[in-house]
Design a protein around this motif. Sequence first.
Motif, PDB file in Angstrom:
ATOM      1  N   LYS A 198       0.817  -1.210   0.000  1.00  0.00           N
ATOM      2  CA  LYS A 198       0.000   0.000   0.000  1.00  0.00           C
ATOM      3  C   LYS A 198       0.854   1.264   0.000  1.00  0.00           C
ATOM      4  CE  LYS A 198      -3.588   2.332   2.717  1.00  0.00           C
ATOM      5  NZ  LYS A 198      -4.451   2.239   3.919  1.00  0.00           N
ATOM      6  N   LYS A 199       1.928   1.271   0.786  1.00  0.00           N
ATOM      7  CA  LYS A 199       2.764   2.469   0.908  1.00  0.00           C
ATOM      8  C   LYS A 199       3.461   2.785  -0.412  1.00  0.00           C
ATOM      9  CE  LYS A 199       6.418   4.487   3.765  1.00  0.00           C
ATOM     10  NZ  LYS A 199       7.331   4.261   4.928  1.00  0.00           N
ATOM     11  N   VAL A 200       4.053   1.770  -1.023  1.00  0.00           N
ATOM     12  CA  VAL A 200       4.763   1.988  -2.285  1.00  0.00           C
ATOM     13  C   VAL A 200       3.797   2.434  -3.370  1.00  0.00           C
ATOM     14  CG1 VAL A 200       6.113   0.883  -4.102  1.00  0.00           C
ATOM     15  CG2 VAL A 200       6.567   0.346  -1.696  1.00  0.00           C
ATOM     16  N   LEU A 201       2.634   1.796  -3.452  1.00  0.00           N
ATOM     17  CA  LEU A 201       1.653   2.153  -4.464  1.00  0.00           C
ATOM     18  C   LEU A 201       1.082   3.545  -4.210  1.00  0.00           C
ATOM     19  CD1 LEU A 201      -0.202  -1.255  -4.898  1.00  0.00           C
ATOM     20  CD2 LEU A 201       1.403  -0.162  -6.474  1.00  0.00           C
ATOM     21  N   GLY A 202       1.098   3.977  -2.948  1.00  0.00           N
ATOM     22  CA  GLY A 202       0.673   5.339  -2.638  1.00  0.00           C
ATOM     23  C   GLY A 202       1.583   6.354  -3.304  1.00  0.00           C
ATOM     24  N   TYR A 203       2.899   6.064  -3.319  1.00  0.00           N
ATOM     25  CA  TYR A 203       3.839   6.942  -4.017  1.00  0.00           C
ATOM     26  C   TYR A 203       3.582   6.931  -5.524  1.00  0.00           C
ATOM     27  CZ  TYR A 203       6.563   7.160   0.314  1.00  0.00           C
ATOM     28  OH  TYR A 203       6.959   7.376   1.602  1.00  0.00           O
ATOM     29  N   VAL A 204       3.200   5.767  -6.049  1.00  0.00           N
ATOM     30  CA  VAL A 204       2.874   5.662  -7.470  1.00  0.00           C
ATOM     31  C   VAL A 204       1.657   6.526  -7.780  1.00  0.00           C
ATOM     32  CG1 VAL A 204       2.105   4.105  -9.303  1.00  0.00           C
ATOM     33  CG2 VAL A 204       3.865   3.359  -7.676  1.00  0.00           C
ATOM     34  N   ASP A 205       0.648   6.471  -6.902  1.00  0.00           N
ATOM     35  CA  ASP A 205      -0.544   7.302  -7.064  1.00  0.00           C
ATOM     36  C   ASP A 205      -0.173   8.772  -7.166  1.00  0.00           C
ATOM     37  OD1 ASP A 205      -2.108   5.103  -6.942  1.00  0.00           O
ATOM     38  OD2 ASP A 205      -2.967   5.509  -4.978  1.00  0.00           O
ATOM     39  N   ARG A 206       0.579   9.224  -6.172  1.00  0.00           N
ATOM     40  CA  ARG A 206       0.923  10.647  -6.107  1.00  0.00           C
ATOM     41  C   ARG A 206       1.807  11.057  -7.284  1.00  0.00           C
ATOM     42  NH1 ARG A 206       2.840  10.626   0.034  1.00  0.00           N
ATOM     43  NH2 ARG A 206       2.956   8.400  -0.404  1.00  0.00           N
ATOM     44  N   GLY A 207       2.734  10.170  -7.655  1.00  0.00           N
ATOM     45  CA  GLY A 207       3.578  10.470  -8.808  1.00  0.00           C
ATOM     46  C   GLY A 207       2.765  10.563 -10.089  1.00  0.00           C
ATOM     47  N   SER A 208       1.757   9.710 -10.224  1.00  0.00           N
ATOM     48  CA  SER A 208       0.903   9.742 -11.415  1.00  0.00           C
ATOM     49  C   SER A 208       0.151  11.063 -11.502  1.00  0.00           C
ATOM     50  CB  SER A 208      -0.100   8.577 -11.375  1.00  0.00           C
ATOM     51  OG  SER A 208       0.570   7.329 -11.381  1.00  0.00           O
ATOM     52  N   ILE A 209      -0.352  11.529 -10.370  1.00  0.00           N
ATOM     53  CA  ILE A 209      -1.102  12.788 -10.360  1.00  0.00           C
ATOM     54  C   ILE A 209      -0.179  13.961 -10.683  1.00  0.00           C
ATOM     55  CG2 ILE A 209      -2.371  14.389  -8.875  1.00  0.00           C
ATOM     56  CD1 ILE A 209      -3.584  11.968  -7.492  1.00  0.00           C
ATOM     57  N   LEU A 210       1.054  13.933 -10.170  1.00  0.00           N
ATOM     58  CA  LEU A 210       2.011  14.987 -10.485  1.00  0.00           C
ATOM     59  C   LEU A 210       2.304  15.008 -11.986  1.00  0.00           C
ATOM     60  CD1 LEU A 210       4.558  14.669  -7.529  1.00  0.00           C
ATOM     61  CD2 LEU A 210       2.821  16.425  -7.851  1.00  0.00           C
ATOM     62  N   LEU A 211       2.405  13.831 -12.598  1.00  0.00           N
ATOM     63  CA  LEU A 211       2.640  13.753 -14.042  1.00  0.00           C
ATOM     64  C   LEU A 211       1.459  14.334 -14.813  1.00  0.00           C
ATOM     65  CD1 LEU A 211       4.266  12.821 -16.496  1.00  0.00           C
ATOM     66  CD2 LEU A 211       3.244  10.539 -16.214  1.00  0.00           C
ATOM     67  N   VAL A 212       0.246  14.039 -14.346  1.00  0.00           N
ATOM     68  CA  VAL A 212      -0.956  14.582 -14.990  1.00  0.00           C
ATOM     69  C   VAL A 212      -0.956  16.108 -14.904  1.00  0.00           C
ATOM     70  CG1 VAL A 212      -3.471  14.745 -14.812  1.00  0.00           C
ATOM     71  CG2 VAL A 212      -2.355  12.511 -14.627  1.00  0.00           C
ATOM     72  N   VAL A 213      -0.608  16.639 -13.731  1.00  0.00           N
ATOM     73  CA  VAL A 213      -0.576  18.093 -13.542  1.00  0.00           C
ATOM     74  C   VAL A 213       0.477  18.726 -14.445  1.00  0.00           C
ATOM     75  CG1 VAL A 213      -0.014  19.924 -11.887  1.00  0.00           C
ATOM     76  CG2 VAL A 213      -1.485  18.038 -11.199  1.00  0.00           C
ATOM     77  N   TYR A 214       1.673  18.120 -14.512  1.00  0.00           N
ATOM     78  CA  TYR A 214       2.739  18.671 -15.347  1.00  0.00           C
ATOM     79  C   TYR A 214       2.316  18.704 -16.818  1.00  0.00           C
ATOM     80  CZ  TYR A 214       7.110  19.118 -17.904  1.00  0.00           C
ATOM     81  OH  TYR A 214       8.078  19.536 -18.771  1.00  0.00           O
TER      82      TYR A 214
END
Length: 347
Positions: A198-214
């Motif tokens: 869960k913790k590692v995938l949480g970072y994946v979630d947040r990284g994905s959203i940052l990519l979408v924003v960029y």
Amino acid sequence: MKRLKWPSWLPIDPYILLLLGTVGLAALLPARGTGADVASGASTAAIAFLFFLYGARLSTREAMDGVRHWRLHITVLACTFVLFPLLGLAARGLEPVLLNHSLYTGLLFLTLVPSTVQSSIAFTSMARGNVPAAICAGSFSSLVGIVATPLLAAALLGSSGGGFSADSLLKIVLQLLVPFLAGQLLRRWIGGFIARHKKVLGYVDRGSILLVVYTAFSEGMVQGIWHQVSPLRLGGLLAVEAVLLAVMLALTWYGSKALGFHREDRIAIQFAGSKKSLASGLPMASVLFGAHAALAVLPLMLFHQMQLMVCAVIAKRRSHDPEAERPVTPAPAAESRIAVGTGTRSG
């Protein structure tokens, strides 16, 4: 060495700072040409994977355990997908005095986004409210929003949504709904793996959203849409959002009292029914608005930070409410696993 932690006394969500940093990076170094094509493709894949994880995390059977609180859930859904959009439509009268067309479109889209999960649970728990109900209400809202938000956007935004069309609705189905359903179908086999990581995938979630924003803000910079926003317009947007949040907080609190809900349920309704999900809204806006997504998500990003700051104060005061005499029954272990989101305060 001790792990560094974000100071609890700072009112700004650290993830919001990351989002703002990503916006700054897109402003200074926007993706162009081949880089833009690569970023767009990666963003599309990230969105699909994000909603695949949402589907894999949500246990429909466990979520249905909360159906016994159907009145509460219907109340939250009505606040999220009926009252909020009505207020958004009423704000049309502020255009073009306080808001230009692009900012109003973003404000209206904000009112169509589903509720949060993580922060609703956290604030409900802090205020000694009905935590299991908040878990189920947030999960139902996220589930319904995958279908309701695009349909409402099609009805209320139409062609004014920066290119919203039937094609955009098809993209929503392919990029959001299909991966979500795939996650649900595969949950039986991959649910354990996702729970363990869960913790590692949480970072994946947040990284994905940052990519979408960029990607979204890079497209906005290349298109030159930021010339449409002035400091005065931003000030007007903040004022409108402050009024919107205040009205929804009042309606959810006093309206739920008029409907006969007890204090613990009223707390869950207030926190689940007055907030909007950044984690769900950003990917949806990227699919719906394309190059216009930057201005479309700006109202949501500002509203999200505002709701965190205001609700944190309210939850703290509710925890010292004289009415809070008996402890709240903690959420069963099964129910605590049904939350959908990024696993951060920015859910």
